[in-house]
Design an enzyme around this catalytic site. Structure first.
Site, PDB file in Angstrom:
ATOM      1  N   GLY A  79       0.814  -1.422   0.169  1.00 51.46           N
ATOM      2  CA  GLY A  79       0.132  -0.007   0.398  1.00 51.46           C
ATOM      3  C   GLY A  79       0.557   1.577  -0.218  1.00 51.46           C
ATOM      4  O   GLY A  79       1.873   1.403   0.835  1.00 51.46           O
ATOM      5  N   ARG A 143       1.244  -5.751  -5.338  1.00 49.20           N
ATOM      6  CA  ARG A 143       1.414  -7.023  -3.402  1.00 49.20           C
ATOM      7  C   ARG A 143       1.674  -7.904  -4.016  1.00 49.20           C
ATOM      8  O   ARG A 143       1.474  -8.708  -3.375  1.00 49.20           O
ATOM      9  CB  ARG A 143      -0.230  -6.660  -3.258  1.00 49.20           C
ATOM     10  CG  ARG A 143      -0.596  -5.322  -2.117  1.00 49.20           C
ATOM     11  CD  ARG A 143      -1.927  -5.711  -1.479  1.00 49.20           C
ATOM     12  NE  ARG A 143      -2.687  -4.243  -1.069  1.00 49.20           N
ATOM     13  CZ  ARG A 143      -2.061  -3.832   0.092  1.00 49.20           C
ATOM     14  NH1 ARG A 143      -0.295  -4.255   0.220  1.00 49.20           N
ATOM     15  NH2 ARG A 143      -1.266  -3.261   0.588  1.00 49.20           N
ATOM     16  N   ASP A 174       5.580  -7.519   5.939  1.00 51.50           N
ATOM     17  CA  ASP A 174       5.397  -8.778   4.756  1.00 51.50           C
ATOM     18  C   ASP A 174       6.748  -8.887   3.685  1.00 51.50           C
ATOM     19  O   ASP A 174       7.647  -9.685   3.046  1.00 51.50           O
ATOM     20  CB  ASP A 174       4.328  -9.406   3.959  1.00 51.50           C
ATOM     21  CG  ASP A 174       2.931  -9.999   5.235  1.00 51.50           C
ATOM     22  OD1 ASP A 174       3.745 -11.117   5.371  1.00 51.50           O
ATOM     23  OD2 ASP A 174       1.581  -9.717   5.393  1.00 51.50           O
ATOM     24  N   LYS A 200       8.332   0.786   5.487  1.00 55.93           N
ATOM     25  CA  LYS A 200       7.158   1.793   5.102  1.00 55.93           C
ATOM     26  C   LYS A 200       5.751   1.292   5.201  1.00 55.93           C
ATOM     27  O   LYS A 200       5.601  -0.306   5.798  1.00 55.93           O
ATOM     28  CB  LYS A 200       6.796   1.328   3.498  1.00 55.93           C
ATOM     29  CG  LYS A 200       5.873   1.927   3.057  1.00 55.93           C
ATOM     30  CD  LYS A 200       5.074   1.040   1.576  1.00 55.93           C
ATOM     31  CE  LYS A 200       4.556  -0.037   1.979  1.00 55.93           C
ATOM     32  NZ  LYS A 200       3.777  -0.984   1.584  1.00 55.93           N
ATOM     33  N   THR A 201       5.190   1.888   5.976  1.00 47.05           N
ATOM     34  CA  THR A 201       3.371   1.370   5.789  1.00 47.05           C
ATOM     35  C   THR A 201       2.965   2.651   6.831  1.00 47.05           C
ATOM     36  O   THR A 201       2.882   2.821   8.021  1.00 47.05           O
ATOM     37  CB  THR A 201       3.368  -0.142   6.923  1.00 47.05           C
ATOM     38  OG1 THR A 201       2.147  -0.320   6.515  1.00 47.05           O
ATOM     39  CG2 THR A 201       3.725  -0.632   7.775  1.00 47.05           C
ATOM     40  N   ASP A 203       0.656   1.328   8.196  1.00 47.70           N
ATOM     41  CA  ASP A 203      -0.616   1.584   9.707  1.00 47.70           C
ATOM     42  C   ASP A 203       0.391   1.359  10.749  1.00 47.70           C
ATOM     43  O   ASP A 203       0.141   1.104  11.716  1.00 47.70           O
ATOM     44  CB  ASP A 203      -0.382  -0.347   8.988  1.00 47.70           C
ATOM     45  CG  ASP A 203      -1.034  -0.466   8.301  1.00 47.70           C
ATOM     46  OD1 ASP A 203      -1.751   0.245   7.654  1.00 47.70           O
ATOM     47  OD2 ASP A 203      -1.546  -1.315   7.322  1.00 47.70           O
TER      48      ASP A 203
END
Ligand code: FBP
Length: 549
Positions: A79, A143, A174, A200-201, A203
């Protein structure tokens, strides 16, 4: 391409950097490391990359120029997160400072670009267009999972063709797990290709002892908090709506918690707490209803409720149901071939255990259907498509109607639903993310130049001014443990959920009753500011500030 005045101004913003990264660097190595858990298994699976030391970058008087030329390939994975372009800009600038003949290739559309040999050469003209911008559109993202040997071998082939000796994977837990597997495989094959990861994320769940935060979390939370603040001001003006706001974040509730710390809503649910206390959907509804009734008693028929998007999977009974659905629907062609929602619903009901079937049947039909939609490539239910906020509005509404009939609630309940996720993932990076990401890119360059592999580029000490940040590298194996995935035990980077003993959550717990209270204590954070005083423009997240306090 037409640009807004802000985009034009941001093109010439020079990211702030740690002193150590402003010229040539020297790496100092710490002691050998251990994985966070399951040491014997991880060591056996990663014999070449296990136990590497943590690396710290220190300024060096040596000339920065190197005679050696390096070609690097970069991949954006998963993402979008604000700042990804700056990691690439940092990589590009870092490589060119070392030697202007160094080249940076971008693999297109995520990891599949490496497998299928789809790439572009990144030139100064291209890079300049993307400095300090949001999005991943410079090369695109995807992804696709990098996990099969044939994929790794395709990667070797394309790297050999392009003279690439290092791959940088910018991704979440992941993708960085895959980076580690790739690094190990390339070492075993002795093919001379290094692999470096970058955290990165949005979240915020890729963090640990060495990685203080993943990039993108700062900007995304600031965007959502601005929107929540605006809604709260509207609610406090019109005084007639309850706003149920679901926030992205897949599993962990870091985003919801950070937004709560920034905006002080009346209710914020924390999935990790729901799980720890073994709460049911009805318990959660009761929590919200109690706040609504208390405010109504004080004449306040408005408010805000923040809901982490992963909530549904943290309700123990729902988790069982989702797991049963995951198993039932994985590669199920019979189910896929069924025509119409009713046939699918009947099929699912006939296959579930009695307890899960009862829960499934009790859910509004729309939500039940959303639970059976396609899974992501990792086999997970796509929580961003499950409208938990609508589910809660419906259940809370029913409970309030019942209480009204019994004379226990005298207010008026009018609710609106919102979902904030994609609004924040490609925002123009905050100064924090612009600076942090550029430094990550430069740090990755030095790890490559020093011949390192299986490392994640790190920049820490992030609550201090950028000049005092500390850069280095952390072996990815250090973050790993064994987890069950698709029925098999696999080595994966340990996800960081909200720590219920941690300071950000504890601060929230200490204040939530007063935020729920009749006296409105909303904060209106306003939009991200890029120019102005440091206390307005350069503040890290409240989560980071509390964690480091
Ligand atoms: P990453 O973990 O790849 O950074 O993605 C995070 C995320 O934005 C989650 O918050 C969200 O649930 C998911 O991606 C949405 O995925 P998609 O972009 O495929 O709709």
């Amino acid at each position: 391409m037409q640009k807004s005045p802000l985009q034009i101004a941001r093109q010439s913003y020079q990211p702030k950097m740690p002193v150590a990264l402003q010229g040539a660097v020297r790496l100092s190595a710490g002691k050998p490391t251990e994985s966070v858990a399951d040491q014997a298994d991880i060591k056996q699976l990663f014999p070449n990359t296990y136990g590497l030391p943590i690396l710290t970058m220190e300024p060096s008087d040596a000339p920065i120029h190197s005679d050696k030329t390096i070609n690097v390939g970069v991949i954006l994975s998963g993402g979008q997160a604000p700042g990804g372009h700056n990691v690439i800009c940092g990589l590009f600038d870092g490589l060119k400072h070392l030697n202007p003949n160094n080249k940076l290739y971008g693999f297109l559309g995520g990891p599949s670009g490496l497998i299928d040999g789809k790439y572009t050469l990144l030139t100064a003209d291209i890079i300049d267009e993307y400095r300090n911008t949001g999005g991943f559109d410079i090369i695109g993202s995807g992804r696709t999972k990098l996990e099969e040997t044939w994929q790794f071998d395709n990667g070797i082939k394309i790297c050999k063709e392009l003279g690439i000796s290092a791959i940088v994977i910018i991704g979440g837990d992941d993708s960085n797990t895959n980076a580690c597997v790739l690094a190990e495989y390339y070492l075993q094959k002795q093919c001379g290709i290094q692999v470096i990861g970058c955290p990165k994320t949005i979240d915020g769940d890729l963090k640990n002892e060495m990685i203080e935060t993943s990039f993108g979390f700062d900007t995304a939370c600031k965007v959502y908090s601005e929107l929540i603040g605006n809604i709260q001001r509207d609610a406090n003006s019109a005084k007639k709506y309850w706003h149920f706001i679901r926030l992205m974040g897949r599993s962990a509730s870091h985003i919801a918690l950070e937004c709560a710390l920034q905006s002080q809503p009346n209710v914020c649910l924390i999935s990790e707490e729901v799980e720890a206390n073994n709460l049911t959907l009805n318990d959660i509804v009761k929590q919200i209803v109690d706040v609504i009734v208390a405010r109504a008693d004080a004449g306040l028929n408005f408010g805000t409720v923040l809901i982490p998007e992963g909530l549904i999977e943290f309700i123990p009974a729902m988790r069982v149901l989702i797991q049963e659905l995951n198993d039932l629907l994985a590669n199920n062609e019979e189910f896929a071939a069924l025509e119409g929602d009713d046939a699918k619903r009947e099929y699912v009901k006939s296959a579930l255990t009695p307890a899960s079937c009862e829960l499934y049947r009790s859910l509004p039909k729309g939500i039940a259907r959303q639970l059976t939609l396609d899974r992501d490539p990792h086999g997970n239910v796509m929580v961003s498509q499950i409208e938990t906020e609508k589910l809660l509005i419906e259940m809370v509404g029913k409970q309030l109607a019942k209480m009204k009939a019994e004379g226990r609630y005298k207010g008026k309940f009018s609710a609106l639903n919102h979902f904030f996720g994609y609004e924040g993932r490609c925002a123009i990076p905050s100064n924090f993310d612009a600076d942090y990401c550029y430094s990550i890119g430069i740090a990755a360059t030095h790890l490559i130049h020093e011949g390192k592999t299986g490392y994640m580029a790190l920049v820490r000490n992030l609550t201090k001014p950028a000049a005092e940040w500390i850069a280095g590298g952390v072996p990815i194996t250090m973050m790993m443990n064994m987890e069950r995935r698709n029925g098999k035990m696999k080595p994966v980077i340990q996800k960081a959920l909200v720590d219920l003993k941690g300071k950000p959550y504890q601060y929230f717990v200490a204040h939530r009753a007063e935020w729920a209270d009749a006296n409105t204590s909303y904060i209106y954070p306003g939009p991200i500011q890029y120019y102005g005083p440091a206390e307005v423009c350069d503040q890290p997240t409240k989560t980071l500030l509390l964690e480091k306090a």
